[in-house]
Design an enzyme around this catalytic site. Structure first.
Site, PDB file in Angstrom:
ATOM      1  N   GLY A 160       2.296   2.001  10.826  1.00  0.00           N
ATOM      2  CA  GLY A 160       3.214   3.122  10.671  1.00  0.00           C
ATOM      3  C   GLY A 160       3.886   3.537  11.969  1.00  0.00           C
ATOM      4  O   GLY A 160       4.510   4.598  12.033  1.00  0.00           O
TER       5      GLY A 160
ATOM      6  N   HIS B 185      -9.478   0.950   5.032  1.00  0.00           N
ATOM      7  CA  HIS B 185      -8.186   1.104   5.717  1.00  0.00           C
ATOM      8  C   HIS B 185      -8.383   2.001   6.939  1.00  0.00           C
ATOM      9  O   HIS B 185      -9.180   2.935   6.916  1.00  0.00           O
ATOM     10  CB  HIS B 185      -7.165   1.721   4.751  1.00  0.00           C
TER      11      HIS B 185
ATOM     12  N   ASN C 107       0.871  -1.181   0.000  1.00  0.00           N
ATOM     13  CA  ASN C 107       0.000   0.000   0.000  1.00  0.00           C
ATOM     14  C   ASN C 107       0.909   1.232   0.000  1.00  0.00           C
ATOM     15  O   ASN C 107       1.526   1.549   1.017  1.00  0.00           O
ATOM     16  CB  ASN C 107      -0.881  -0.040   1.268  1.00  0.00           C
ATOM     17  N   TRP C 108       0.983   1.890  -1.148  1.00  0.00           N
ATOM     18  CA  TRP C 108       1.930   3.010  -1.275  1.00  0.00           C
ATOM     19  C   TRP C 108       1.361   4.313  -0.706  1.00  0.00           C
ATOM     20  O   TRP C 108       2.051   5.320  -0.655  1.00  0.00           O
ATOM     21  CB  TRP C 108       2.336   3.187  -2.745  1.00  0.00           C
ATOM     22  N   LYS C 109       0.113   4.282  -0.315  1.00  0.00           N
ATOM     23  CA  LYS C 109      -0.540   5.439   0.321  1.00  0.00           C
ATOM     24  C   LYS C 109      -0.341   6.708  -0.529  1.00  0.00           C
ATOM     25  O   LYS C 109      -0.268   6.622  -1.740  1.00  0.00           O
ATOM     26  CB  LYS C 109      -0.024   5.623   1.751  1.00  0.00           C
TER      27      LYS C 109
ATOM     28  N   GLU D 220      -6.736   4.355   8.100  1.00  0.00           N
ATOM     29  CA  GLU D 220      -6.524   5.799   7.860  1.00  0.00           C
ATOM     30  C   GLU D 220      -7.773   6.424   7.252  1.00  0.00           C
ATOM     31  O   GLU D 220      -8.094   7.574   7.510  1.00  0.00           O
ATOM     32  CB  GLU D 220      -5.288   6.001   6.967  1.00  0.00           C
TER      33      GLU D 220
ATOM     34  N   GLY E  20       2.738  -1.335   4.360  1.00  0.00           N
ATOM     35  CA  GLY E  20       2.725   0.101   4.078  1.00  0.00           C
ATOM     36  C   GLY E  20       4.141   0.615   3.855  1.00  0.00           C
ATOM     37  O   GLY E  20       4.726   0.453   2.783  1.00  0.00           O
ATOM     38  N   GLY E  21       4.722   1.200   4.898  1.00  0.00           N
ATOM     39  CA  GLY E  21       6.036   1.852   4.792  1.00  0.00           C
ATOM     40  C   GLY E  21       7.101   1.015   4.091  1.00  0.00           C
ATOM     41  O   GLY E  21       7.804   1.517   3.209  1.00  0.00           O
TER      42      GLY E  21
ATOM     43  N   SER F  56       3.356  -2.454  10.383  1.00  0.00           N
ATOM     44  CA  SER F  56       4.814  -2.427  10.557  1.00  0.00           C
ATOM     45  C   SER F  56       5.492  -3.755  10.214  1.00  0.00           C
ATOM     46  O   SER F  56       6.431  -4.187  10.892  1.00  0.00           O
ATOM     47  CB  SER F  56       5.182  -1.991  11.987  1.00  0.00           C
TER      48      SER F  56
ATOM     49  N   GLU G 298      -5.350  -5.388  10.618  1.00  0.00           N
ATOM     50  CA  GLU G 298      -4.328  -4.368  10.835  1.00  0.00           C
ATOM     51  C   GLU G 298      -4.611  -3.642  12.149  1.00  0.00           C
ATOM     52  O   GLU G 298      -5.431  -2.712  12.182  1.00  0.00           O
ATOM     53  CB  GLU G 298      -4.354  -3.351   9.689  1.00  0.00           C
TER      54      GLU G 298
END
Ligand code: PEP
Length: 270
Positions: A185, A107, A21-23, A109, A246-247, A225, A179
């Site tokens: 993150g 998600h 997920n490149w957000k 976020e 993610g990151g 993470s 998640e």
């Protein structure tokens, strides 16, 4: 069809998914470079189904980079209406049009910053399915909920509401990503045992709703993470079928390393 209770066989039938997920990151050239590096590595990772979710602006360009490869494209969100005066939104048909096979829905976020509800998640899942997109539906508890012993209740209600009236056919096309919000993150990962406890309960819940066989085949990803150092231990757990990253998906090297670790774990587990 898998006989009820034949769990080891079902586990073997659950393909390993690793989704990035490149957000809200990366320009078009940056996204193309990252996609190209993942495509370059993908023939060496045949045991894994790789998915990337670039920002909307880069979907079309990344589609061209992925063309002919085994790496699939996902949207990070959609809106449930077909079309019309919904400024800033993207429909399921538009995601299909640009080459997506998957879409991330619900998600944390989106829930946290954009007020997304379980009822909205339900509408989005249905819109995705009606256009042939496979939803990756995110569920997870906040730190407060975990500390107050509400983890399971929260996740079960997210599934009940989010999956309401989803028929067996729709369910079979849908993946879940557990998640924990406190792990996204933050660098804090759920321990393999903490993650497995929730994954196993999710699968039990799915068995109640859809029957043992479909629940045994359901793909349940873990996210929060994930990095090369923890991927192996997480994936050796029985009910963890892959990752939403993610990151660490923003660097080809770490995304590929996570996938290698997951493949190594898969071989131990099966
Ligand atoms: C995510 O955004 O889905 C996620 C799991 O992020 P991170 O890996 O950075 O925690």
């Amino acid at each position: 069809m898998i006989a009820d209770g034949d769990e080891s066989l079902a586990m073997n039938l659950r393909p390993l998914f690793v989704a990035g997920n490149w957000k809200m990151n990366l320009t078009i050239p940056e996204a193309e470079r990252l996609a190209a590096a993942i495509v370059g590595a993908s023939p060496g990772l045949p045991e894994a189904r790789l998915v990337v979710a670039p920002p909307f602006t880069a979907l079309s360009s990344v589609r061209e980079v992925l063309r002919g490869s085994s790496v699939s494209l996902a949207g990070q969100n959609l809106y449930w209406e077909e079309k019309g005066a919904f400024t800033g939104e993207i429909s399921a048909a538009m995601l299909r049009d640009v080459g997506c096979q998957y879409v991330i829905i619900g998600h944390s976020e989106r829930r946290q910053y954009f007020g997304e509800t379980d009822a909205g998640v339900n509408k989005k899942i249905r819109a995705a399915l009606s256009h042939g997109l496979s939803p990756i539906v995110c569920v997870g508890e906040s730190l407060d909920e975990r500390e107050n012993g509400q983890t399971i209740a929260r996740i079960m209600s997210q599934i009940e509401e989010g999956f309401k009236n989803l028929g067996a056919a729709g369910f079979s096309q849908t993946m879940i990503a557990y998640e924990p919000v406190w792990a996204i993150g933050t660098g804090k990962t759920a321990t393999p045992a903490q993650a497995e406890e929730v994954h196993a309960l999710i699968r039990e819940k799915l068995a109640e709703e859809y029957g043992n066989s479909p629940a045994s085949c359901a793909i349940i990803l873990y996210g929060g993470s994930v990095k090369p150092a923890n991927a192996f231990d997480l994936l050796t757990e029985k009910d963890i079928d892959g990752f939403l990253v993610g990151g660490a998906s923003l660097e080809a090297a770490s995304f590929i390393e996570i996938t290698k670790e997951a493949i190594r774990a898969l071989k131990v587990k099966t």
